[in-house]
Structures are given as structure tokens and as C-alpha cells.
Scaffold this active site. Sequence first.
Site, PDB file in Angstrom:
ATOM      1  N   ASP A 303       0.853  -1.184   0.000  1.00 58.89           N
ATOM      2  CA  ASP A 303       0.000   0.000   0.000  1.00 58.89           C
ATOM      3  C   ASP A 303       0.887   1.231   0.000  1.00 58.89           C
ATOM      4  OD1 ASP A 303      -2.394  -1.254   0.047  1.00 58.89           O
ATOM      5  OD2 ASP A 303      -2.567  -1.266   2.236  1.00 58.89           O
ATOM      6  N   THR A 376     -16.091   4.479  -3.081  1.00 57.57           N
ATOM      7  CA  THR A 376     -16.569   5.760  -3.639  1.00 57.57           C
ATOM      8  C   THR A 376     -15.452   6.791  -3.671  1.00 57.57           C
ATOM      9  OG1 THR A 376     -17.245   6.534  -1.462  1.00 57.57           O
ATOM     10  CG2 THR A 376     -18.909   5.376  -2.773  1.00 57.57           C
TER      11      THR A 376
HETATM   12  N1  LIG Z   1     -11.677  11.016   4.497  1.00 59.20           N
HETATM   13  C1  LIG Z   1     -11.730  11.110   3.166  1.00 59.20           C
HETATM   14  N2  LIG Z   1     -12.745  11.773   2.588  1.00 59.20           N
HETATM   15  C2  LIG Z   1     -12.811  11.858   1.257  1.00 59.20           C
HETATM   16  N3  LIG Z   1     -11.938  11.339   0.406  1.00 59.20           N
HETATM   17  C3  LIG Z   1     -10.908  10.670   0.905  1.00 59.20           C
HETATM   18  C4  LIG Z   1     -10.746  10.514   2.311  1.00 59.20           C
HETATM   19  N4  LIG Z   1      -9.632   9.793   2.527  1.00 59.20           N
HETATM   20  C5  LIG Z   1      -9.124   9.506   1.315  1.00 59.20           C
HETATM   21  N5  LIG Z   1      -9.879  10.028   0.325  1.00 59.20           N
HETATM   22  C6  LIG Z   1      -9.675   9.905  -1.114  1.00 59.20           C
HETATM   23  O1  LIG Z   1      -9.892   8.558  -1.502  1.00 59.20           O
HETATM   24  C7  LIG Z   1      -8.720   8.034  -2.121  1.00 59.20           C
HETATM   25  C8  LIG Z   1      -8.558   6.597  -1.758  1.00 59.20           C
HETATM   26  O2  LIG Z   1      -8.262   6.501  -0.400  1.00 59.20           O
HETATM   27  P1  LIG Z   1      -7.840   5.110   0.215  1.00 59.20           P
HETATM   28  O3  LIG Z   1      -7.584   5.277   1.656  1.00 59.20           O
HETATM   29  O4  LIG Z   1      -8.759   4.051  -0.237  1.00 59.20           O
HETATM   30  O5  LIG Z   1      -6.512   4.812  -0.549  1.00 59.20           O
HETATM   31  P2  LIG Z   1      -5.114   5.459  -0.304  1.00 59.20           P
HETATM   32  O6  LIG Z   1      -4.982   5.738   1.143  1.00 59.20           O
HETATM   33  O7  LIG Z   1      -4.851   6.574  -1.230  1.00 59.20           O
HETATM   34  O8  LIG Z   1      -4.193   4.328  -0.751  1.00 59.20           O
HETATM   35  P3  LIG Z   1      -3.698   3.102   0.105  1.00 59.20           P
HETATM   36  O9  LIG Z   1      -4.250   1.931  -0.598  1.00 59.20           O
HETATM   37  O10 LIG Z   1      -2.232   3.217  -0.008  1.00 59.20           O
HETATM   38  O11 LIG Z   1      -4.195   3.275   1.511  1.00 59.20           O
HETATM   39  C9  LIG Z   1      -7.602   8.921  -1.645  1.00 59.20           C
HETATM   40  O12 LIG Z   1      -6.563   8.959  -2.573  1.00 59.20           O
HETATM   41  C10 LIG Z   1      -8.268  10.266  -1.523  1.00 59.20           C
HETATM   42  O13 LIG Z   1      -8.327  10.899  -2.807  1.00 59.20           O
END
Ligand SMILES: Nc1ncnc2c1ncn2[C@@H]1O[C@H](COP(=O)(O)OP(=O)(O)OP(=O)(O)O)[C@@H](O)[C@H]1O
Length: 676
Positions: A303, A376
Amino acid sequence: MNTKRRSMLSGEIVKKAILDSFIKLNPVVMMKNPVMFVVEAGTFVVLLMTLFPGYFGTEGRVGFNLAVFLILLFTVLFANFAEALAEGRGKAQADTLKKTKKEIMANKVTGNSVKVVPSTELRKGDVVIVSQGEMIPGDGEVIDGLASVDESAITGESAPVIKEAGGDFSSVTGGTRVVSDRITVRITSDPGESFIDRMIALVEGAKRQKTPNEIALNTLLVSLTLIFLIVVVTLAPMADYLGIKLEIPVLISLLVCLIPTTIGGLLSAIGIAGMDRVTRFNVLAMSGKAVEAAGDIDTMILDKTGTITFGNRMASEFIAVGDTTVETVAEWAAVSSVKDETPEGRSVLELMKKEGYTYPTNAAEGAEFIEFKAETRMSGIDLPNGRKVRKGAVDAVKAWVSAQGGVIPTDLEQKGNAIASEGGTPLAVAVDNRIYGLIYLKDTVKPGMRERFDQLRKMGIKTIMCTGDNPLTAATIAREAGVDDFIAESKPEDKIAVIKREQAAGKLVAMTGDGTNDAPALAQADVGLAMNSGTTAAKEAANMVDLDSDPSKIIEVVAIGKQLLMTRGALTTFSVANDIAKYFAIIPAMFMQAIPEMNVLNVMGLGSPMSAILSALVFNAIIIPLLIPLAMKGVAYKPMSSAQLLSRNLLIYGLGGVIAPFVGIKLIDMVVHLWV
Ligand SMILES: Nc1ncnc2c1ncn2[C@@H]1O[C@H](COP(=O)(O)OP(=O)(O)OP(=O)(O)O)[C@@H](O)[C@H]1O
Ligand SMILES: [K+]
Ligand SMILES: [Mg+2]
């Protein structure tokens, strides 16, 4: 388990191992190790010939036979000692764990009342209440409340951790203590199947099964033993035909020197010690197979957030787009975050405070909260007046706004890309069909990542970074950290797809995860390392659990697995090479008197036939304890490809294995020859 602080070997463990070496002489136990079983059988035969020389007509040879018997006995004892010593550390850990498993009283909820019952009566599905100061009576999921929990009994880490209902921090472990507040827990394991029970079984080695690699090697060792058995058995009549009388103890000595006793004696110790190294690293491997698979990994999936970067992605700036003001962006960003409990959401409100912006604090009253979801990639709130506020990944918010017939501000793309190309994460902020601006989420790559990925590359391992983030941010972080490949805008199911794709190409894949949505991928991967802080589903799907919940540890686990395989390979090479050299010590000695020409083979110039045989046997025996430290610690480890490793091993352990006995046997012979 406070293994990190445990000293390597206490006198207690050594004493216990010496005792166990004798207990393991039981032939029924010994049968599991065919090479050493053959040695034990030979020992017994020589013992009979020493005890009843009249019956065997060996009166003139009692001294020599007694010496052979003693050396053979020690050979078996040394092999037993190696295994017992390796097992000893695990047994000591198990004892400590068992002490934490004393009976706990549980407050079980039955209907409307709470009944106090012993924890042993709890079954899967029961609900208990645990308050401040009490022990959690079994593994479970928090279904209500929030508490800080001291998990030092299993993790060795004294700082308490927060456990709360819902989300990825809801699983609790029996035997840990609630230090503040109160939680309601649904029990998820039946008695005897808890995490601590599994840990005890693991470190005790009670369920230790031979791994496929060990079985394959064992088959090879047994085949070699059989071949040499046939060679030695047929040697006697052939020698007889030539008029040479070969004594049975001499033939047994020859056999023991030729069969792979060194690796046969150290094999299980190497495996146990490998598991133990993983455990001392505070990682629980569910099987030895998992540790070995780690050593064979071709592809590693990591990740981005929290593994490669620190993961405390913090809002650092509000940026307006179109004709909006920064204040307006900040205000809507805050409204979308009032109920967002993710670190990202909380950091938005903190930035508001820091920058002195204000927002209507009653914004959330009567509103419906839209929780962040990886699917989403947005979070937000639906206000009672019908307005919908969202923040999230730029492409996700763009799609959401477009679906409502909105237009996308022309400067959004460029401003978002500016953040992404610095490695930051841009979150777009929108209300209904209008995008107001961006939140700049900052994250930093952990120090030393590049070096660690360089090492993995040298081992021939490909690294793939998976992230829900946009391709530009992903590319920037990937470049900065030095991973080989990345997948951006990935959803949890994409990870499974990558794993399956790699596996279809014949690769072994490792990954880490903590969420329930990681569970299928953790199960699919050949090595799945779950975080102890993660959900029960993730921990059950994985074949390893990191008690410190550090996802980047997978890199070290792979190194430990590699070292285990290398150690086994190196000692096998050494053992077989050794046996070849011993052949040159014994064969000329056996035939020297009858066939003087054989003396040209006596390259070592050994004193007498008897002292040559005894010296070879002594060397064969003492090499086992001499190699115990190497078997337990593992051979010196340098990251390199399998092909480089093979040639290095052949050079050091193959050549070394041929030379060592020549020197060793010669030195021993110089002493032994003083008597025989
Ligand atoms: N609290 C939040 N509210 C809205 N959008 C968010 C929030 N946190 C993250 N995001 C958006 O959603 C995307 C996906 O987040 P997610 O945590 O699934 O993956 P990530 O943290 O980017 O990657 P990883 O797989 O390395 O954890 C992020 O890149 C960001 O653009
Ligand atoms: K041998
Ligand atoms: Mg994430």
C-alpha cells in the site's frame, strides 16, 4: 510476547535441551529423522558387539568398538541437542504466554441482565461487557463503545491502543486489559481456538508440520542414505572375495561417515530457528510453510499510505478554483468533515482552526453523514435543506458533479495536478453540482524506503505499489520511493486482480493488509501479513500477523524467509561435500594393509587405519554442534539473485565443505594416533 527483550539462550534452556537430547533417543521419535535413525541403529549394533564380544568373536577389538560406540552415540545426541535447543526458546515463550492465560471472569450479557461467568464458558457469538481495569475474556469484535486497551501481554508494546466499534480497529484479543472506559464485545472464538491458544501452539511447535521444501530435501537425504547403505552392504562380500575381512563396526563407521548426518542432524533445527526469528521479530507465522514462501517471493504488493508513506495524510492548504474564495472552500471542506472521523477528515478541521477560518458548528444538525469508502473515494454530508456536500478524490468528485449536470471549473485539473506532482493528494470539495476548490493533503515517504526497495530488486523481487490515489500522486511517490511499478485509483478488488495476474505467470506474491476488504486478497496471496490492529477477518485470512502493526515489515519477513532457505541450502551443500572428503579418509584406511597400492589414496597421510576411521567419525560427530550456532542464527545474508546465491553457496560451502574435513580429520588424527 516480550520476545524482543528475551536473551538468546538462557542456561535453563541449555540444561533442558541436554535432557531432551536423551529423551529423543527413543527410536519411535527418532524414526521421524531417517538419517539419524540409521545412525542410532548402527550405534545399537556396535553396543551389542562391545558388550558381548564372545558371542560376536570380537574379543580383540573391544577398545576400538567401545570408541566407535561412544562416538556414534554422541553423533545422535548432538543432532538431538540441536533440535531440542531450537525448540527450547519457543517452549519458554509458550510458558510465559500460558501464565497470561489464567482464568478470567466475564460479564456476559443474557437478555436484559449481566451474569458473571468464567471465560471458559464463553462461546462464539456471546456478548460481554468489559470495563476499566478488567481483562478482555476472549477474542472478539467491539460492537459498542470505545476504550484504550493494554495489549502488552501479546505485543510487548506498553502504550495502550484505542479500540472502537466499527471500522478497522474493532478487534480485541483475549487476555489483554482495558485501561480506560468500557466496551461491549461480541466473542468470535470458541474456547481453545483463541489467538493466544494459537500463539502457544505455534511457539511450542506443537503443530509444527514439515514444509513441502523440507519434505523434498528429506526425500533426497533418505535416498542418499539408502544408496550408501547398499554400497556399504555390498562392499563386505566383495572385500571378502578379495580376501579382505571387513569388521561390522568398520562398515558402520564408513556408512555413518558417508550418509548426510550433518544436514540430517541440523535440518529441523534450521526450520524451527527460522520460525523463531520471525517470532522474535514480533510476527506470528501460522506455519513454517508461510515463512518459506516468504523466502521465495517474486512479487510484493505494498500500500502507499501508511506503508511506503507515514500515512498521517494531513490537510495543509485550501485552494480555491473558478471564482470561489479560499474562505468558502475552507467552510465547505469543514462542513463535509464535521463527522468524518478519518485522520484526513480530522486534519481538515484542525487546519481550519490553525488558519483561523470559521464554519457553522451546527452544520451537522439533522444532517445525514456520508462515510468515506474506498469504493466511492468520497465522504461528506447531506444537509437537512437538501444540499449535498462532498469531498474526495478529484476524478470521483468530478464524476459526481457531472452526473448532476454541473460544469467542471477550467483550473481544477491544473491545480490538482500541481498538488499531485509534488506527491500530495488533492481532494476536491463540491456542493451539489458545483466544485469549490481543493484540499491539499500532505504525506511523506518514510526514510530509507529507497534503500529497502533497492535491496528487494537485488533479490530479484518486483515491488508494486497499490493506491487509491490519482495516477500523478502515485507516480510521484513511486518515483520518490523507488518502487518498480504502481497501480493508481485502485479499489480493493483490484489487488486481488494483480495477485491473480502475477500468480498466473507463475510468481509467488506477498502483501500486507488490515481491513476487512483486504481479507480476500490476503487469503489469495502466498504470503499475507495482517496487522494486529486490523480486523478479525483480515487476521484470519492472512498466514502471518504482525503484532506491531507495521506494514513495511513484510520486507524484513521476506529477508528472514530467504535467509532460512539459504541456510538450509548452504548446510546441505556443506554436509554432502564433507561426506565426499570423509570417503578419502576411510576407504584407503580400510584396504591399506591388504592392498598396499591403496596407499596412494591416503592423501591425508593418516597414522593408522584405526585412527583414520576414528578421526573421521569424531569429525563427523563434532561438526554437528560446531554448526549449531550457524543453523540457529542463519548464514550471513546479502541481498542478491537466486543464481548469484547458488554460485556463491557452491563456492563457499561446497569448496569449504570439501576442504574442512581434510584439515579437521588430519588434526584429530594427530591426537588420536597417539593411542591407536
Ligand atoms: N476522508 C476522506 N474523505 C474523502 N476522500 C478521501 C478521504 N480519505 C481519502 N480520500 C480519497 O480517496 C482516495 C482513496 O483513499 P484510500 O484510503 O482508499 O486509498 P489510499 O490511502 O490513497 O491508498 P492506500 O491503498 O495506499 O491506503 C484517496 O486517494 C483520496 O483521494
Ligand atoms: K556423514
Ligand atoms: Mg488508505
